[in-house]
Design a protein around this motif. Sequence first.
Motif, PDB file in Angstrom:
ATOM      1  N   ARG A  97       0.733  -1.290   0.172  1.00 33.51           N
ATOM      2  CA  ARG A  97       0.348  -0.124  -0.025  1.00 33.51           C
ATOM      3  C   ARG A  97       1.010   1.058   0.158  1.00 33.51           C
ATOM      4  O   ARG A  97       1.723   1.453   0.906  1.00 33.51           O
ATOM      5  CB  ARG A  97      -0.896  -0.108   1.195  1.00 33.51           C
ATOM      6  N   LEU A 102      -1.660   8.750   0.643  1.00 38.38           N
ATOM      7  CA  LEU A 102      -2.547   8.609   1.765  1.00 38.38           C
ATOM      8  C   LEU A 102      -2.975  10.390   2.377  1.00 38.38           C
ATOM      9  O   LEU A 102      -2.208  10.850   2.402  1.00 38.38           O
ATOM     10  CB  LEU A 102      -2.220   7.994   2.789  1.00 38.38           C
ATOM     11  N   SER A 103      -3.954  10.369   2.748  1.00 41.84           N
ATOM     12  CA  SER A 103      -4.608  11.723   3.472  1.00 41.84           C
ATOM     13  C   SER A 103      -3.960  11.707   4.754  1.00 41.84           C
ATOM     14  O   SER A 103      -3.531  10.588   5.504  1.00 41.84           O
ATOM     15  CB  SER A 103      -6.177  11.630   3.357  1.00 41.84           C
ATOM     16  N   ALA A 105      -5.739  11.864   7.534  1.00 39.85           N
ATOM     17  CA  ALA A 105      -6.753  11.235   8.430  1.00 39.85           C
ATOM     18  C   ALA A 105      -6.161   9.644   8.279  1.00 39.85           C
ATOM     19  O   ALA A 105      -6.141   8.746   9.022  1.00 39.85           O
ATOM     20  CB  ALA A 105      -7.980  11.228   8.079  1.00 39.85           C
ATOM     21  N   GLU A 106      -5.952   9.186   7.006  1.00 46.15           N
ATOM     22  CA  GLU A 106      -5.749   7.744   6.869  1.00 46.15           C
ATOM     23  C   GLU A 106      -4.292   7.557   7.218  1.00 46.15           C
ATOM     24  O   GLU A 106      -3.953   6.511   8.001  1.00 46.15           O
ATOM     25  CB  GLU A 106      -5.787   7.716   5.140  1.00 46.15           C
ATOM     26  N   MET A 107      -3.248   8.431   7.195  1.00 46.95           N
ATOM     27  CA  MET A 107      -1.987   8.148   7.659  1.00 46.95           C
ATOM     28  C   MET A 107      -1.896   8.164   9.021  1.00 46.95           C
ATOM     29  O   MET A 107      -1.103   7.320   9.759  1.00 46.95           O
ATOM     30  CB  MET A 107      -1.129   9.512   7.493  1.00 46.95           C
ATOM     31  N   ARG A 109      -4.238   6.923  10.963  1.00 49.68           N
ATOM     32  CA  ARG A 109      -4.664   5.568  11.420  1.00 49.68           C
ATOM     33  C   ARG A 109      -3.460   4.509  11.203  1.00 49.68           C
ATOM     34  O   ARG A 109      -3.512   3.309  11.866  1.00 49.68           O
ATOM     35  CB  ARG A 109      -5.930   5.070  10.458  1.00 49.68           C
ATOM     36  N   ILE A 110      -2.438   4.898  10.265  1.00 42.72           N
ATOM     37  CA  ILE A 110      -1.507   3.984  10.034  1.00 42.72           C
ATOM     38  C   ILE A 110      -0.408   3.974  11.116  1.00 42.72           C
ATOM     39  O   ILE A 110       0.165   3.255  11.943  1.00 42.72           O
ATOM     40  CB  ILE A 110      -0.584   4.260   8.877  1.00 42.72           C
TER      41      ILE A 110
END
Length: 638
Positions: A97, A102-103, A105-107, A109-110
């Motif tokens: 991935r 990534l945005s 917000a997505e980062m 979560r990572i």
Amino acid sequence: MVLELKAPCKSGTELLTMSKQRTSNAVLTVSKLVASFRTGEGWKPVVDGVSFEIGPRETVAVVGESGSGKSVTALSIMQLNAPGLSRVEGSIRLEGRELLTLSNAEMRRIRGNDIAMIFQEPMTSLTPVLSIGFQIAEALILHRGLSRAEAEAESIRLLDKVRIPAAKSRFHEYPHRFSGGMRQRVMIAIALACKPKLLIADEPTTALDVTIQAQILELIKELQEEEGMSVLFITHDMGVVAEIADRTVVMYNGKAIETGATEDIFNSPTQPYTRSLLSAVPKLGSMMGHTRPMRFPVFDRVTGESDIPADMPDTVKAAERPVLEVAGLTKRFEIRSGVLSSVKGRVYAVENVSFSIKSGETLALVGESGCGKSTTGRSVMRLIEPSSGSVLLEGDDLLKLSRGELRQHRKRMQMIFQDPFASLNPRMKIGTAIAEPLLINGITSRSEAGDKVADLLVRVGLLPDMANRFPHEFSGGQRQRICIARALALEPRLIVADEAVSALDVSVKAQVVNLMLELQARMGLAYLFISHDMAVVERVSHRVAVMYLGEIVEIGPREAIFQNPQHPYTKRLLAAVPIADPARRLQKRPVLNDEIKSPIRSADYVPLVRQYREVSPGHAVMIWEAEWETKIEPVALA
């Protein structure tokens, strides 16, 4: 899964050869990574075209000196570089991935969930006003959706997992109540809270004592086996690399100049820079057969050629009276609950310490943080007023001098501190900083000070025109050379070096140590060398004193301490030294996980009367109690 790096051609082009079975099962794939920062002249790349992979359960070390781009590489993977002032190009894939698309917000979560990071200084990573239990639970509630009660129970389990004693009772304590090693364990617990696929450890042991470092390295290896995670380990210490890494990426000036299996990097390095890093690693046992201190070999980064170090000339004046004689030195700090309240207890920082140092001799004072090394050095200098004892400098008792008399005697003794940047006035040019003690003591006039400063800079391997620069314009090693020049300005007889090289990169450390040895041979300086790095101590010292809880537990010639250690604590220190041999990486080392005991005693405490036995001429060891009988075996020096 193998990544090979062939030697670059003369143009510097990197030729990467990938094996056929590659990226399908890689946890992390970094390809042609370029990280740049905005400057007044445009975008400046600090990481340039770096590529590597990390497989399942694999540990990859990224190694290099400060400024090579190691930490920026890690921050780029986590996307933690300053927004607007930095940009990252290339490709970073976590299990296929792409992270760079990534945005925010997505980062988020990572981070902490799939990739966790441990930083070098745990105290700046932990919030001082929140309990450690709250900070671990916060990650569990945010990423795993646990209730407060469930998160508390899981946090205690994690604290147990990272070997924090009495985890349940310490759950509500604050970071300042923990030692450096225990704070780093808390950071590991936070990192492991969400069972990450990848753990990034950015210099997690650099600021720690050798015994605590050994504990953290063993802990990371054990947790990696239990959790099945991959590890990206960033360090400048090749000894640590040998202890922990399956594969190694060597970085220099923002580029990955050599990549391969750790055994291959150590046994047959292709790049001169890699050889220079390996040559600068202090190896325990390398001084067997040498009776005097010996310089480190220094490789040329371009040609790969090296000098052949030899024993330093014997400058110890055996017949003369010692430059420094310390007898019964004691320092206790009183603990009160209020300004006018009675004494509730005392910190027994230094207790009945005695030693001497001759002209041209180095006495190394070693031990863990909190053992009283630095307090001893500062008490000798009277930067801290001792509680009792005597400190004779060439026969004069410094503890009986008035402030004015002491100022005159301080010309004969100088101190080099651990952090050179904190020791220099950031608003003062270094030429002014070096000239200041000369002018204050009336040794030279302002018109002559410039020539004297130029001579001192040349003496420590710097250029005279550097006198007009400010401290921030120098590297860490250069700043330490400046502090040495300032210490030499008054032509002292004694220099107290308090962890003077512990914060430096391994190659810069070698340069500074070599400089100190050469100056000692030339000027007959007496050194009190305070350190927790046993491998460096073996290289530079004539005699060694081992401290534990404010007391010297063993003292003697360097050969006797390293080849025939007697006290269990000395054996523990030696057993904890990282060995730069990848073949020993899978061997289990005898490492204790207990914290160093507290030096705080009650107000009515009466210190024990210690007895020593002489093992050999000049080699004395404290007679210890049964509690010291441990399972740690004497370390075998190769």
